[in-house]
Motif scaffolding. Structure first.
Motif, PDB file in Angstrom:
ATOM      1  N   GLN B 308       0.378 113.373  -0.408  1.00  0.00           N
ATOM      2  CA  GLN B 308       1.745 112.951  -0.130  1.00  0.00           C
ATOM      3  C   GLN B 308       2.528 114.067   0.557  1.00  0.00           C
ATOM      4  O   GLN B 308       3.306 113.837   1.473  1.00  0.00           O
ATOM      5  N   LYS B 309       2.262 115.301   0.112  1.00  0.00           N
ATOM      6  CA  LYS B 309       2.964 116.432   0.718  1.00  0.00           C
ATOM      7  C   LYS B 309       2.572 116.598   2.178  1.00  0.00           C
ATOM      8  O   LYS B 309       3.364 117.032   2.997  1.00  0.00           O
ATOM      9  N   LEU B 310       1.322 116.283   2.470  1.00  0.00           N
ATOM     10  CA  LEU B 310       0.854 116.446   3.844  1.00  0.00           C
ATOM     11  C   LEU B 310       1.234 115.262   4.731  1.00  0.00           C
ATOM     12  O   LEU B 310       1.163 115.351   5.947  1.00  0.00           O
ATOM     13  N   SER B 311       1.597 114.174   4.120  1.00  0.00           N
ATOM     14  CA  SER B 311       1.947 112.997   4.904  1.00  0.00           C
ATOM     15  C   SER B 311       3.362 113.136   5.451  1.00  0.00           C
ATOM     16  O   SER B 311       4.139 113.978   5.019  1.00  0.00           O
ATOM     17  N   SER B 312       3.683 112.259   6.390  1.00  0.00           N
ATOM     18  CA  SER B 312       5.016 112.308   6.965  1.00  0.00           C
ATOM     19  C   SER B 312       6.040 111.775   5.967  1.00  0.00           C
ATOM     20  O   SER B 312       5.687 111.141   4.962  1.00  0.00           O
ATOM     21  N   ALA B 313       7.287 112.025   6.260  1.00  0.00           N
ATOM     22  CA  ALA B 313       8.348 111.713   5.312  1.00  0.00           C
ATOM     23  C   ALA B 313       8.502 110.214   5.101  1.00  0.00           C
ATOM     24  O   ALA B 313       9.018 109.779   4.072  1.00  0.00           O
ATOM     25  N   ASN B 314       8.085 109.419   6.081  1.00  0.00           N
ATOM     26  CA  ASN B 314       8.286 107.976   5.955  1.00  0.00           C
ATOM     27  C   ASN B 314       7.064 107.274   5.374  1.00  0.00           C
ATOM     28  O   ASN B 314       6.858 106.097   5.593  1.00  0.00           O
ATOM     29  N   THR B 315       6.250 108.026   4.670  1.00  0.00           N
ATOM     30  CA  THR B 315       5.070 107.447   4.033  1.00  0.00           C
ATOM     31  C   THR B 315       5.333 107.255   2.541  1.00  0.00           C
ATOM     32  O   THR B 315       5.878 108.144   1.889  1.00  0.00           O
ATOM     33  N   VAL B 316       4.975 106.082   2.058  1.00  0.00           N
ATOM     34  CA  VAL B 316       5.172 105.767   0.643  1.00  0.00           C
ATOM     35  C   VAL B 316       3.805 105.442   0.048  1.00  0.00           C
ATOM     36  O   VAL B 316       3.152 104.473   0.450  1.00  0.00           O
ATOM     37  N   THR B 317       3.385 106.270  -0.901  1.00  0.00           N
ATOM     38  CA  THR B 317       2.100 106.023  -1.552  1.00  0.00           C
ATOM     39  C   THR B 317       2.289 104.925  -2.600  1.00  0.00           C
ATOM     40  O   THR B 317       3.203 104.996  -3.430  1.00  0.00           O
ATOM     41  N   THR B 318       1.453 103.926  -2.523  1.00  0.00           N
ATOM     42  CA  THR B 318       1.613 102.760  -3.400  1.00  0.00           C
ATOM     43  C   THR B 318       0.256 102.375  -3.992  1.00  0.00           C
ATOM     44  O   THR B 318      -0.760 102.448  -3.316  1.00  0.00           O
ATOM     45  N   LEU B 319       0.285 101.986  -5.254  1.00  0.00           N
ATOM     46  CA  LEU B 319      -0.929 101.535  -5.930  1.00  0.00           C
ATOM     47  C   LEU B 319      -0.864 100.021  -6.094  1.00  0.00           C
ATOM     48  O   LEU B 319       0.066  99.487  -6.717  1.00  0.00           O
ATOM     49  N   PHE B 320      -1.807  99.321  -5.491  1.00  0.00           N
ATOM     50  CA  PHE B 320      -1.925  97.881  -5.658  1.00  0.00           C
ATOM     51  C   PHE B 320      -2.977  97.630  -6.736  1.00  0.00           C
ATOM     52  O   PHE B 320      -4.103  98.127  -6.629  1.00  0.00           O
ATOM     53  N   GLU B 321      -2.587  96.889  -7.762  1.00  0.00           N
ATOM     54  CA  GLU B 321      -3.525  96.628  -8.848  1.00  0.00           C
ATOM     55  C   GLU B 321      -3.599  95.121  -9.092  1.00  0.00           C
ATOM     56  O   GLU B 321      -2.577  94.434  -9.090  1.00  0.00           O
ATOM     57  N   ARG B 322      -4.792  94.704  -9.306  1.00  0.00           N
ATOM     58  CA  ARG B 322      -4.968  93.297  -9.615  1.00  0.00           C
ATOM     59  C   ARG B 322      -5.181  93.163 -11.125  1.00  0.00           C
ATOM     60  O   ARG B 322      -6.042  93.835 -11.700  1.00  0.00           O
TER      61      ARG B 322
END
Lengths: 188, 384
Positions: B308-322
């Motif tokens: 996340q730190k290396l990603s750009s500011a407009n990136t949102v890490t999201t967990l999709f769970e079924r």
């Protein structure tokens, strides 16, 4: 810790460099003696520029003596340089105060006591020769410098300048002196 | 004839030079000086010669002083080389260490990125059995090696890609790490065997997978933010879209990695998302809209935090769970949101593999594996 006699190695190396005409030796000596000379001159009413000037004069004197074979190694080079600076600086101070220093070296007291006028005239004549020499061609200037300044023998000059032998050097020197005389007469 | 007897000995230029330069012998010098007292012409000649010598010396001294001054003004020749060499050595060491660390970290992140690639395959049952058999074989071989020598594990035995293993290797605690991983690997293998009865395909990638999975499970268990059944979840990096509605994504967005505004600004006409898609408020085709929740970025697993730190500011890490009830989305973001924003979130499937989530005034675009949202009965292997 440096061995006590390590300076002998340094001095021998520097003297060898001077004898071979490597002026980098003077740069080394300058940096090695700058602090001591600056402290001495500063303590005796001098400036940093005075100290640098004195040190350069002392180095040139050392160069002259070594190159002309008139240098005798009797003390460390730093001692010789400091003593030369001290004598020259006292002489300059005496000149400004119109006093005679107590320990002027042999060069300063040579040839009696000329009058100020004689000194001035002699100084002007010397300057005249110097300026005329600058107008002289490079081979003649180098030949005269080797003979009068570095006091090299005719054979050495022949080897350095690539002349056939000493007689050729004598002949060339005679021609150069005549050319210099002409220039001096033109300056007059 | 003796030269000293010559009434005008100064006519001899060589003798004149030697006398003026003090090069004559003392015995001869006395006679010459005696003659000079009575010969003004000779005195003038000697004086002229001495003036010439003085002028040449003055020129020589001046030229030497000038050259010396120039040499002293040249800084390059008086560089203190020992100091410079010492400084250069220190800099070289720093650079080498820095490059090594950078390389090491990039290798680590590269491996983590590779792990993030989701593999979903609905395979025939025999294929699953074959894969599981191979996994079991690897585990047995792995344990056998451990028991055989109790020797330091080789690179083959350790999951090189896992950060924990790398840390162990740095601190010399390799043996403890390997044994722990071996234990987890066995459990994983058993779990996979049980799962094979659910008609869900598990795609395993080579012999190192059991150990790697063991590490992942351990990390999941240690993270309170993650579900117990997280093996059915996927990590997706969403992209914050412009609020004006003039948003779009490129045709082939990266699932992981940096994505900047410039990238988003390209290929406008070819965009998958478009304004009409949001306005239509379509729902998940053939499925139920996901439940959206939010967690702070600090609750991300350590590896994800690094990414996340290396990603750009407009990136949102999201967990999709079924889950049994449907799909849950956990957005790891520090954007201040109210519960009402989450409850009223609009999730719209734009294409088969694209989603847009609208939270308050913010829109987030996702690219997920085609069919994953509506898929039933497919078990998904996660890489975290």
């Amino acid at each position: 810790m440096r061995p006590a006699l390590f300076f002998l190695h340094d001095d021998a190396r520097i003297l060898d460099l001077i004898r071979r005409g490597d002026e980098e030796a003077l740069v080394t000596l300058y940096h090695a003696n700058k602090r001591a000379v600056s402290a001495y001159v500063s303590r005796n009413s001098g400036t940093q520029d005075d100290a640098e000037d004195m040190l350069q004069e002392a180095l040139v004197t050392l160069w002259e003596r070594v190159r002309s074979g008139r240098f005798t190694y009797s003390a460390q080079l730093s001692t010789f340089i400091f003593a030369t600076v001290k004598n020259m600086w006292l002489r300059r101070l005496a000149h400004h105060r119109k006093e005679t220093p107590m320990d002027i070296d042999e060069d300063a007291s040579a040839n009696g006591d000329p009058s100020p006028l004689d000194s001035l005239i002699e100084s002007e004549r010397t300057m005249l020769v110097r300026d005329a020499l600058e107008k002289l061609g490079e081979p003649c200037r180098q030949l005269l410098l080797l003979f009068y300044w570095e006091e090299r023998s005719m054979n050495e000059i022949a080897r350095v300048m690539g002349f056939a032998n000493a007689d050729t050097v004598k002949s060339k020197k005679y021609q150069c002196k005549k050319a210099l005389e002409k220039l001096i007469y033109q300056y007059r | 004839m003796n030269k000293t007897d010559n009434i005008h000995w100064t006519d001899d230029p060589e003798l004149l030079e030697q006398f003026a330069l003090n090069r004559t012998e003392a015995s001869a010098r006395a006679g010459l000086e005696l003659h000079l007292r009575s010969c003004e012409q000779c005195r003038n000649a000697v004086e002229a010669e001495r003036t010439l010598a003085a002028g040449v010396r003055m020129l020589g001294r001046d030229q030497l002083k000038t050259r010396l001054k120039h040499r002293l003004e040249e800084p390059a020749k008086h560089i203190p080389w020992p100091r410079i060499m010492s400084a250069a050595a220190v800099i070289a060491v720093i650079v080498v260490v820095g490059v090594y660390n950078h390389w090491f970290e990039s290798q680590e992140l590269q491996q983590m990125s590779a792990d993030d690639n989701l593999a979903i395959r609905q395979e025939e049952q025999p294929v699953v059995t074959q894969e599981l058999d191979r996994t079991e074989g690897d585990d047995v071989r792995f344990k056998r090696k451990l028991e055989a020598g109790k020797e330091a594990p080789s690179a083959e035995l350790t999951p090189e890609s896992s950060p924990q293993s790398l840390k162990n290797r740095r601190t010399g605690e390799v043996r403890a790490g390997v044994e722990e991983i071996a234990k987890s690997s066995t459990e994983k293998s058993e779990a996979a065997s049980r799962a094979s009865g659910d008609k869900e395909a598990v795609v395993l990638r080579g012999a190192a997978e059991p150990q790697r999975d063991a590490y992942r499970e351990r990390e999941f268990a240690a993270s309170p933010a993650l579900r117990a059944d997280a093996s059915e979840g996927i990590w997706v990096e969403g992209t914050l879209l412009a609020e004006s509605g003039d948003y779009f994504m490129e045709d082939q967005p990266k699932e992981t990695g940096k994505r900047d505004q410039n990238e988003l600004g390209r290929a406008k006409d070819e965009s998958v998302f478009n304004k009409k898609a949001l306005v239509s408020k379509s729902h998940i085709a053939g499925g139920q809209a996901p439940q959206v929740s939010q967690r702070p970025q600090s609750s991300l697993p350590a590896t994800k935090q690094k990414q996340q730190k290396l990603s750009s500011a407009n990136t949102v890490t999201t967990l999709f769970e079924r889950t049994k009830d449907g799909v849950n989305m956990t957005i790891f973001s520090d954007i201040p949101l109210h519960q009402s924003d989450l409850d009223n979130a609009t999730v719209e499937q734009v294409t088969e593999d694209s989603l847009i989530v609208q939270l308050a005034q913010q829109k987030i675009g996702y690219r997920i594996p085609a069919g994953w949202m509506t898929q039933k009965g497919a078990k998904v292997e996660t890489k975290e």
